[in-house]
Scaffold this active site. Structure first.
Site, short mmCIF file in Angstrom:
data_model
loop_
_atom_site.label_atom_id
_atom_site.label_comp_id
_atom_site.label_asym_id
_atom_site.label_seq_id
_atom_site.Cartn_x
_atom_site.Cartn_y
_atom_site.Cartn_z
NE ARG A 58 53.40 -98.36 -13.08
CZ ARG A 58 54.54 -97.41 -13.02
NH1 ARG A 58 55.48 -97.89 -12.22
NH2 ARG A 58 54.70 -96.28 -13.35
CD GLU A 109 52.21 -92.93 -16.74
OE1 GLU A 109 52.08 -92.66 -17.80
OE2 GLU A 109 51.09 -93.71 -16.04
#
Length: 235
Positions: A58, A109
């Site tokens: 992403r 993340e």
């Protein structure tokens, strides 16, 4: 002055489904694609010399979609070891218009441990709103089996110092495409935020956050929008 531009990836398919994502490698949703393209429009006149992303698709998608609108070169992922490094070299005139893109797990993340894949509303029912908020936003509280923001900072900040800031010191403009918490840890460091202030720091998807690098310091210009810069970063 050299610029550092931080962009949180556009909405992912799991953002859309309200799921804790962490290190699960989920692509962008259609909305996320449009957010990245909008960021690209805002940044189309910015000349970037180097790009950094996490290893997650992403963030890579977001960087590539942003650069699809850019007028100053074509992004090219750099392989830093093995045969792929050798085969990835573009020689002579053909290599001059490429912008190197480095992918790094250090920019991934925050790892959410047991919560990865959980619906956030369900998690609140199990653990309570306050506990989920503390796990999601606080500095040193980690979800079960996962990372706290402090843990995340222990990998992002050394990477910032060792790989990203040296590019700024060379006078280069840098784009970083990463994630809500990896970028929160970086912004906390840059802005010297307290643990209480970082609770209120929420970085929106697909909105470029721009800093100028001057005399060894990063100076915030703010979020770049269609109406100019918004300097406020804490709700």
């Amino acid at each position: 002055m050299p610029l550092l531009v931080l962009v949180r990836h556009g909405e992912s398919l799991w953002n859309k489904l309200n799921l804790f994502t962490g290190w699960v490698d989920v692509p962008l949703s259609e909305k996320g694609i449009q957010e990245a393209l909008k960021a690209g429009e805002l940044l189309k006149d910015y000349k970037f010399d180097v790009i950094f992303t996490s290893k997650l698709v992403r963030a890579i998608q977001t960087a590539m979609l942003i650069m699809s609108k850019n007028k100053h070169g074509v992004p090219k992922i750099e392989h830093e070891s093995g045969k792929m490094k050798e085969w990835g070299i573009v020689y002579g005139e053909h290599g001059k218009n490429y912008i190197p893109v480095y992918t790094a797990w250090q920019l991934n993340e925050r790892y959410y441990g047991k919560l990865q894949g959980w619906n956030k509303d369900y998690a609140r029912k199990v653990y309570g709103d306050e506990q989920i908020l503390l796990w999601a936003r606080s500095y040193d509280m980690a979800p079960p089996g996962g990372e706290s923001l402090k843990d995340t900072a222990e990998r992002t900040i050394p990477y910032l110092k060792e790989r990203i800031i040296p590019e700024l010191e060379k006078g280069r403009n840098v784009l970083v495409s990463a994630h809500g918490n990896s970028l929160r840890s970086i912004v906390m460091y840059i802005e010297n935020l307290t643990e209480e202030e970082v609770l209120r720091l929420n970085i929106p998807t697909g909105v470029p956050l721009v800093y100028e690098y001057k005399n060894g310091e990063l100076i915030r210009k703010g979020y770049l929008t269609e109406n100019g810069f918004i300097n406020k970063i804490i709700d």
